[in-house]
Design a protein around this motif. Sequence first.
Motif, PDB file in Angstrom:
ATOM      1  N   ARG A 128       0.862  -1.187   0.000  1.00  0.00           N
ATOM      2  CA  ARG A 128       0.000   0.000   0.000  1.00  0.00           C
ATOM      3  C   ARG A 128       0.895   1.232   0.000  1.00  0.00           C
ATOM      4  O   ARG A 128       1.579   1.505   0.974  1.00  0.00           O
ATOM      5  CB  ARG A 128      -0.886   0.001   1.245  1.00  0.00           C
ATOM      6  N   HIS A 129       0.861   1.973  -1.082  1.00  0.00           N
ATOM      7  CA  HIS A 129       1.691   3.170  -1.234  1.00  0.00           C
ATOM      8  C   HIS A 129       0.812   4.398  -1.021  1.00  0.00           C
ATOM      9  O   HIS A 129      -0.209   4.558  -1.675  1.00  0.00           O
ATOM     10  CB  HIS A 129       2.322   3.201  -2.627  1.00  0.00           C
ATOM     11  N   TYR A 130       1.233   5.258  -0.125  1.00  0.00           N
ATOM     12  CA  TYR A 130       0.453   6.446   0.212  1.00  0.00           C
ATOM     13  C   TYR A 130       1.138   7.698  -0.321  1.00  0.00           C
ATOM     14  O   TYR A 130       2.359   7.834  -0.221  1.00  0.00           O
ATOM     15  CB  TYR A 130       0.280   6.551   1.724  1.00  0.00           C
ATOM     16  N   PHE A 131       0.333   8.594  -0.869  1.00  0.00           N
ATOM     17  CA  PHE A 131       0.806   9.871  -1.393  1.00  0.00           C
ATOM     18  C   PHE A 131      -0.035  10.980  -0.800  1.00  0.00           C
ATOM     19  O   PHE A 131      -1.218  10.791  -0.509  1.00  0.00           O
ATOM     20  CB  PHE A 131       0.681   9.906  -2.921  1.00  0.00           C
ATOM     21  N   CYS A 132       0.544  12.164  -0.660  1.00  0.00           N
ATOM     22  CA  CYS A 132      -0.204  13.339  -0.213  1.00  0.00           C
ATOM     23  C   CYS A 132      -1.038  13.829  -1.396  1.00  0.00           C
ATOM     24  O   CYS A 132      -0.505  14.094  -2.471  1.00  0.00           O
ATOM     25  CB  CYS A 132       0.743  14.425   0.259  1.00  0.00           C
ATOM     26  N   ILE A 181       3.784  14.259  -2.392  1.00  0.00           N
ATOM     27  CA  ILE A 181       4.931  13.568  -1.800  1.00  0.00           C
ATOM     28  C   ILE A 181       4.551  12.151  -1.395  1.00  0.00           C
ATOM     29  O   ILE A 181       3.399  11.849  -1.108  1.00  0.00           O
ATOM     30  CB  ILE A 181       5.525  14.354  -0.615  1.00  0.00           C
ATOM     31  N   TYR A 182       5.530  11.268  -1.373  1.00  0.00           N
ATOM     32  CA  TYR A 182       5.362   9.846  -1.068  1.00  0.00           C
ATOM     33  C   TYR A 182       5.907   9.617   0.335  1.00  0.00           C
ATOM     34  O   TYR A 182       7.085   9.330   0.509  1.00  0.00           O
ATOM     35  CB  TYR A 182       6.126   9.081  -2.130  1.00  0.00           C
ATOM     36  N   PRO A 183       5.079   9.753   1.381  1.00  0.00           N
ATOM     37  CA  PRO A 183       5.599   9.696   2.746  1.00  0.00           C
ATOM     38  C   PRO A 183       5.884   8.301   3.279  1.00  0.00           C
ATOM     39  O   PRO A 183       6.820   8.121   4.048  1.00  0.00           O
ATOM     40  CB  PRO A 183       4.519  10.377   3.580  1.00  0.00           C
ATOM     41  N   PHE A 184       5.101   7.301   2.884  1.00  0.00           N
ATOM     42  CA  PHE A 184       5.338   5.951   3.399  1.00  0.00           C
ATOM     43  C   PHE A 184       4.543   4.921   2.611  1.00  0.00           C
ATOM     44  O   PHE A 184       3.665   5.257   1.839  1.00  0.00           O
ATOM     45  CB  PHE A 184       4.987   5.852   4.888  1.00  0.00           C
ATOM     46  N   HIS A 185       4.911   3.651   2.851  1.00  0.00           N
ATOM     47  CA  HIS A 185       4.137   2.552   2.279  1.00  0.00           C
ATOM     48  C   HIS A 185       4.233   1.329   3.181  1.00  0.00           C
ATOM     49  O   HIS A 185       5.138   1.220   3.998  1.00  0.00           O
ATOM     50  CB  HIS A 185       4.584   2.217   0.851  1.00  0.00           C
ATOM     51  N   ARG A 186       3.253   0.459   3.039  1.00  0.00           N
ATOM     52  CA  ARG A 186       3.290  -0.855   3.693  1.00  0.00           C
ATOM     53  C   ARG A 186       3.908  -1.792   2.682  1.00  0.00           C
ATOM     54  O   ARG A 186       3.478  -1.850   1.535  1.00  0.00           O
ATOM     55  CB  ARG A 186       1.897  -1.306   4.072  1.00  0.00           C
ATOM     56  N   LYS A 187       4.889  -2.541   3.119  1.00  0.00           N
ATOM     57  CA  LYS A 187       5.682  -3.356   2.206  1.00  0.00           C
ATOM     58  C   LYS A 187       5.005  -4.660   1.802  1.00  0.00           C
ATOM     59  O   LYS A 187       4.337  -5.288   2.601  1.00  0.00           O
ATOM     60  CB  LYS A 187       7.021  -3.672   2.852  1.00  0.00           C
ATOM     61  N   ARG A 188       5.214  -5.048   0.556  1.00  0.00           N
ATOM     62  CA  ARG A 188       4.713  -6.338   0.083  1.00  0.00           C
ATOM     63  C   ARG A 188       5.521  -7.476   0.696  1.00  0.00           C
ATOM     64  O   ARG A 188       4.970  -8.501   1.076  1.00  0.00           O
ATOM     65  CB  ARG A 188       4.786  -6.391  -1.444  1.00  0.00           C
ATOM     66  N   SER A 189       6.812  -7.299   0.796  1.00  0.00           N
ATOM     67  CA  SER A 189       7.685  -8.349   1.324  1.00  0.00           C
ATOM     68  C   SER A 189       7.577  -8.490   2.836  1.00  0.00           C
ATOM     69  O   SER A 189       7.891  -9.544   3.376  1.00  0.00           O
ATOM     70  CB  SER A 189       9.133  -8.085   0.931  1.00  0.00           C
ATOM     71  N   ILE A 222       9.268   4.266   5.527  1.00  0.00           N
ATOM     72  CA  ILE A 222       8.968   5.679   5.747  1.00  0.00           C
ATOM     73  C   ILE A 222      10.003   6.548   5.046  1.00  0.00           C
ATOM     74  O   ILE A 222      11.209   6.338   5.176  1.00  0.00           O
ATOM     75  CB  ILE A 222       8.960   5.992   7.258  1.00  0.00           C
ATOM     76  N   ASN A 223       9.510   7.546   4.325  1.00  0.00           N
ATOM     77  CA  ASN A 223      10.371   8.525   3.675  1.00  0.00           C
ATOM     78  C   ASN A 223      10.853   9.481   4.763  1.00  0.00           C
ATOM     79  O   ASN A 223      10.113  10.353   5.209  1.00  0.00           O
ATOM     80  CB  ASN A 223       9.577   9.267   2.596  1.00  0.00           C
ATOM     81  N   VAL A 224      12.090   9.314   5.200  1.00  0.00           N
ATOM     82  CA  VAL A 224      12.603  10.112   6.315  1.00  0.00           C
ATOM     83  C   VAL A 224      12.693  11.598   5.989  1.00  0.00           C
ATOM     84  O   VAL A 224      12.762  12.422   6.889  1.00  0.00           O
ATOM     85  CB  VAL A 224      13.966   9.587   6.820  1.00  0.00           C
ATOM     86  N   ARG A 225      12.639  11.940   4.713  1.00  0.00           N
ATOM     87  CA  ARG A 225      12.652  13.360   4.328  1.00  0.00           C
ATOM     88  C   ARG A 225      11.336  14.052   4.693  1.00  0.00           C
ATOM     89  O   ARG A 225      11.233  15.262   4.638  1.00  0.00           O
ATOM     90  CB  ARG A 225      12.917  13.519   2.837  1.00  0.00           C
ATOM     91  N   CYS A 226      10.321  13.267   5.065  1.00  0.00           N
ATOM     92  CA  CYS A 226       9.035  13.829   5.480  1.00  0.00           C
ATOM     93  C   CYS A 226       8.960  14.057   6.990  1.00  0.00           C
ATOM     94  O   CYS A 226       7.955  14.564   7.484  1.00  0.00           O
ATOM     95  CB  CYS A 226       7.897  12.888   5.085  1.00  0.00           C
TER      96      CYS A 226
END
Length: 92
Positions: A29-33, A38-46, A53-57
């Motif tokens: 699950r990829h989340y965008f604002c 911006i792409y702040p985080f996602h739940r991983k498939r693996s 988490i995008n630490v730049r956020c």
Amino acid sequence: MTTVHEDRFKLRAGADQLTLYQWNTKIARHYFCSVCGIYPFHRKRSMPDHYAINVRCLADFDASAIPVRQAEGKAMTLAEENQPGGWSGPKA
């Protein structure tokens, strides 16, 4: 991006502004604002019980403290239709 277990992740604000994007197996699950894109985080498939988490956020976070690991997206596998769930890993 850095990875944390779902027990250690807390979204403090902005959940109402997130847009979900999924493809292929629809496990990740990829989340965008929805405002700035911006792409702040996602739940991983693996690792579906982890978030990447995008630490730049993150406010007041020193991203230079995170070790860098290279990834090659084109080597990632796509699940074939009617394949059992899970991630088969990168192509050899």
